[in-house]
Enzyme design. Structure first.
Site, short mmCIF file in Angstrom:
data_model
loop_
_atom_site.label_atom_id
_atom_site.label_comp_id
_atom_site.label_asym_id
_atom_site.label_seq_id
_atom_site.Cartn_x
_atom_site.Cartn_y
_atom_site.Cartn_z
N ARG A 50 -33.32 -30.83 12.08
CA ARG A 50 -32.76 -30.94 10.74
C ARG A 50 -31.29 -31.30 10.90
NH1 ARG A 50 -28.91 -28.40 11.89
NH2 ARG A 50 -28.30 -28.46 9.72
N GLN A 200 -29.17 -21.56 8.34
CA GLN A 200 -28.64 -22.51 9.33
C GLN A 200 -27.27 -22.08 9.83
OE1 GLN A 200 -30.12 -23.44 6.43
NE2 GLN A 200 -31.07 -25.47 6.56
N ASP A 241 -25.47 -34.51 3.00
CA ASP A 241 -26.74 -35.23 3.17
C ASP A 241 -26.68 -36.58 2.48
OD1 ASP A 241 -27.33 -32.16 3.27
OD2 ASP A 241 -28.88 -33.20 4.41
#
Ligand SMILES: CSC[C@H]1O[C@H](OP(=O)(O)O)[C@H](O)[C@@H]1O
Length: 362
Positions: A50, A200, A241
């Site tokens: 990821r 994360q 992102d």
């Protein structure tokens, strides 16, 4: 300093992709040996790999894995297969533009060489995937160098999620200045948000920075306001992102709240954004597709239920920070402030960056 773990590695000898299974960190460092496009898709979907640049690289290698046995196809058949396999990979996650950027870059390169044979075209796809990965390390380092011009030795910096070495080829985007500051002998005190629900920050950022010997303090997401109020934070830096043409920023859920808190405490809020994460084809943040994930990411931690069975959930993986809350966007080509629409467009023009025509299902 321990070398940061490389989350994505191409094994030339065995013609396979090796990934660190990021769902197993920090307790277990386990590797996945990816030999098919389906395994690539699943690794991206399940967050085994990821981070926007890392999923772009994985998709690029996955595209090669999806066509490498089509040596005897005709040129037309192979081009059709490349298009189909790229669409399949693009379906794994919708928000990070790096995924489709990498696939479109490879398709553009491949289709611009009608003269080469199918076996040569297959090899070109692999070579472009490897180039994307090699470039990403230099891009991240450049972002770090630009970001350091905004920092000083000894400051406290808060970051969210993992935009680190594990999310890129090396250094990370938001974490790049931390690694480069360490090289300079600076001591930046990093505060890492744990970043619910998938953690994360605690599982990945705290892990990789601790491994590197960087001063990192883990906090819960709901502690960010307090550490700002205590005066411990002089800057916030996050990854992205996707940056829209007007400078709106899609990033891990919770980023928008941090930007509001930073504004309230008069703390600069920086976004580390490789050009591969900037999407001039998307006008504004409201147009960025936001991935919604399974509610079990909220109701369970390490498969232990932390919520009543059957509870309703809402689990958007990202949110959008409006550009007016962004102090500066730090790219490998320089820092953009103020009028982001103009500044981002000029950045691409001044550096002759060709904006890929990305066709994605909105
Ligand atoms: C340089 S990583 C960018 C971005 O990707 C992460 O999302 P995820 O862990 O869901 O792939 C996070 O939003 C990072 O900031």
């Amino acid at each position: 300093m321990t070398q940061p773990l490389a989350s994505v590695q191409w094994d030339k000898e065995l013609d396979q992709l090796i990934l660190i299974d990021q769902t197993r960190l920090p307790r277990h460092i386990e590797y996945l040996f990816i030999r098919t496009i389906e395994e690539s898709w699943e690794a991206i979907k399940s967050l085994q790999v990821r981070g926007a640049p890392a999923i772009g690289m994985t998709a690029a290698y996955g595209l090669y894995l999806g066509i490498r046995h089509a040596q005897n196809a005709s040129r037309r058949e192979l081009e059709q297969l490349i298009t189909e396999q790229a669409s399949y990979l693009a379906s794994s996650r919708p928000t990070a533009i790096n995924l489709v950027w990498a696939l479109e870059r490879i398709k553009t390169k491949a289709f611009n060489h009608p003269e080469i044979s199918p076996p040569e075209l297959i090899q070109l796809v692999l070579e472009e995937a490897r180039l994307i990965q090699q470039e990403d390390e230099n891009v991240c380092r450049s972002i770090g160098e630009h970001a350091l011009t905004l920092f000083e030795d000894g400051i406290g910096v808060l970051t969210h999620c993992n935009a680190g070495s594990l999310a890129t080829a090396r250094y990370g985007t938001a974490t790049a200045p931390f690694y480069l500051a360490q090289e300079k002998g600076w001591n930046i005190k990093v505060y890492a948000d744990e970043t619910r629900p998938v953690l994360q920050g605690s599982r990945l950022t705290a892990f990789e920075l601790q491994q590197a010997g960087i001063d990192v303090t883990l906090i819960c997401d709901n502690m960010a306001a307090s550490v700002m109020q205590k005066g411990w934070i002089q800057a916030v830096i996050v990854g992205t992102d996707r940056v829209a043409a007007n400078g709106d920023v899609a990033n891990k859920i919770g980023t928008y709240g941090l930007a509001v808190l930073a504004k309230a405490h008069n703390i600069p809020f920086y976004v580390a954004a490789p050009l591969s994460s900037i999407d001039l084809n998307t006008e504004q943040g409201a147009d960025i597709p936001i991935e919604e994930r399974e509610g079990t990411e909220i109701t369970h931690i390490s498969e232990i239920p932390v919520a009543p069975a059957g509870i309703q959930t809402f689990n958007p993986a990202f949110d959008v920070t409006p550009s007016h809350l962004v102090t500066a966007i730090i790219t490998e080509k320089g820092i953009v402030r103020g009028n982001y629409k103009q500044g981002l467009a000029e950045l691409f023009q001044n550096h002759n960056i060709v904006e890929l025509q990305i066709n994605e299902a909105k």
